[in-house]
Write an enzyme that holds these catalytic residues in place. Structure first.
Site, short mmCIF file in Angstrom:
data_model
loop_
_atom_site.label_atom_id
_atom_site.label_comp_id
_atom_site.label_asym_id
_atom_site.label_seq_id
_atom_site.Cartn_x
_atom_site.Cartn_y
_atom_site.Cartn_z
N ASP A 36 27.65 32.55 48.99
CA ASP A 36 28.74 33.44 49.39
C ASP A 36 28.56 33.95 50.83
O ASP A 36 29.50 34.48 51.42
CB ASP A 36 28.75 34.70 48.49
CG ASP A 36 29.79 34.59 47.37
OD1 ASP A 36 30.84 33.98 47.59
OD2 ASP A 36 29.52 35.16 46.30
N LYS A 57 35.86 27.50 39.21
CA LYS A 57 34.70 27.11 40.03
C LYS A 57 33.83 26.10 39.28
O LYS A 57 33.40 25.10 39.86
CB LYS A 57 33.84 28.34 40.36
CG LYS A 57 34.37 29.19 41.49
CD LYS A 57 33.61 30.51 41.60
CE LYS A 57 34.32 31.45 42.55
NZ LYS A 57 33.88 32.84 42.46
N GLN A 67 29.66 36.89 40.75
CA GLN A 67 31.09 37.21 40.88
C GLN A 67 31.31 38.70 41.07
O GLN A 67 30.77 39.52 40.31
CB GLN A 67 31.83 36.70 39.62
CG GLN A 67 33.33 36.85 39.67
CD GLN A 67 34.02 35.93 40.69
OE1 GLN A 67 33.52 34.85 41.00
NE2 GLN A 67 35.15 36.37 41.20
N1 GUN Z 1 35.45 37.82 43.87
C1 GUN Z 1 36.58 37.46 44.51
N2 GUN Z 1 36.30 36.60 45.51
C2 GUN Z 1 34.97 36.41 45.50
C3 GUN Z 1 34.09 35.61 46.27
O1 GUN Z 1 34.46 34.89 47.22
N3 GUN Z 1 32.77 35.68 45.92
C4 GUN Z 1 32.33 36.45 44.92
N4 GUN Z 1 31.03 36.46 44.67
N5 GUN Z 1 33.12 37.21 44.17
C5 GUN Z 1 34.43 37.18 44.47
#
Ligand code: GUN
Length: 300
Positions: free
Chosen positions: A121, A54, A98
């Site tokens: 998100d 990311k 996350q």
């Molecule tokens: N863990 C796995 N996929 C995601 C996501 O799309 N967002 C977040 N915050 N954590 C994740």
């Protein structure tokens, strides 16, 4: 194989390119550089890989990336303090915590502490409510990516029968709301659904998001349907050698591709769209924060 392959990798690259062009314009015309803060608690190896990837892609589209890596035993109040700081920081337009969080942290409490305007998100209860009532929301990245691919392939989705398999808060439920917003007739199926094969056979659009390897065979798919496979499951691959594995979706690709009109592969389908949509959401949040026009084609 007769189905058209929906190339998520290429589509995600085109989304990132659009984001990069818009970011460059924001800088030139307004002196604004969008910023995305990613918070990682603990050392889950898969999460570390996601977060690194990311950060790299955030920089590649010209945005600032702020990574906050906290120890696995970080207290809830310390994490909430960090979120409060990020909420107040005008250089931070998007905040992503996350998941999963270590067990001692209350995920709902933490997510709902994020400023909804920075909740890239789309997990904050306010954004869930806004999406559910058809109002302007921050939309979860994976379903947004699926919607973009469906719109690109079909043009209008109006009147199509869509079956979403899986009722998670992260994919199934928001996906169903997005498809409703585009005037599909939507069914949410799940592990208790009766006659699942028949339900799936009624669908012009199938979105599979259950996390069960190759659960949906081609015999369930209506001829010509569009199949979006959200699953990413690692399974043993003894044919590649002892201890080797491979990634498969929730759909049995080989048999489904014989009947579907279009299908996303795994890997290379929905997966790459998720981070591309995270960047799109960060751009959208930045534009909204500054009362500037939102990027076209990058929102729901
Ligand atoms: N863990 C796995 N996929 C995601 C996501 O799309 N967002 C977040 N915050 N954590 C994740």
């Amino acid at each position: 194989m007769t189905a058209t392959l929906i190339d998520g990798k290429a589509f995600a690259a085109s989304v990132r390119e659009k984001v990069a062009v818009h970011v460059a314009r924001l800088k030139d015309e307004h002196g604004i550089t969008p910023g995305l803060a990613v918070v990682l608690v603990g050392e889950d190896p898969a999460s570390q890989v996601y977060v690194r990837s990311k950060g790299k892609m955030t920089n590649e589209v010209g945005m600032n990336s702020y990574e906050h890596k906290l120890a696995a035993d970080t207290s809830e109040s310390d994490l909430l303090d960090l979120i409060a700081k990020l909420n107040a920081d005008s250089n931070v337009n998007g905040i992503l915590v996350q998941l999963p969080l270590p067990d001692h942290l209350n995920e709902d409490l933490v997510i709902n502490a994020i400023d909804p305007a920075k909740d890239v998100d789309g997990f904050h209860i306010s954004n869930v409510g806004l999406l559910g009532t058809g109002q302007k929301a921050m939309v979860p990245c994976t379903p947004l990516g699926c919607l973009m691919m469906l719109r690109e392939h079909h043009g209008s989705l109006s009147g199509l029968n869509a079956v979403v398999i899986g009722r998670s808060n992260i994919v199934g439920k928001p996906m169903a709301n997005l498809l409703l917003g585009d005037s599909c007739t939507v069914t949410i199926a799940h592990s208790r659904t009766k006659d699942l094969p028949d339900v799936v056979r009624s669908a012009d659009i199938v979105v599979a998001a259950v996390g069960r390897p190759e659960m949906v065979p081609g015999s369930w798919i209506k001829e010509g349907a569009t199949v979006i496979d959200v699953g990413i499951n690692r399974v043993p691959a003894p044919e590649k050698g002892e201890g080797k594995t491979r990634l498969v979706g929730d759909v049995d690709f080989a048999s489904a591709a014989e009947v579907a009109g279009a299908i996303t592969p795994v890997p290379g389908g929905v997966g790459p769209m998720t981070i591309a949509c995270l960047l799109a959401n960060t751009l959208t949040a930045t534009c909204r924060a500054h009362d500037l026009a939102e990027p076209e084609g990058l929102t729901a």
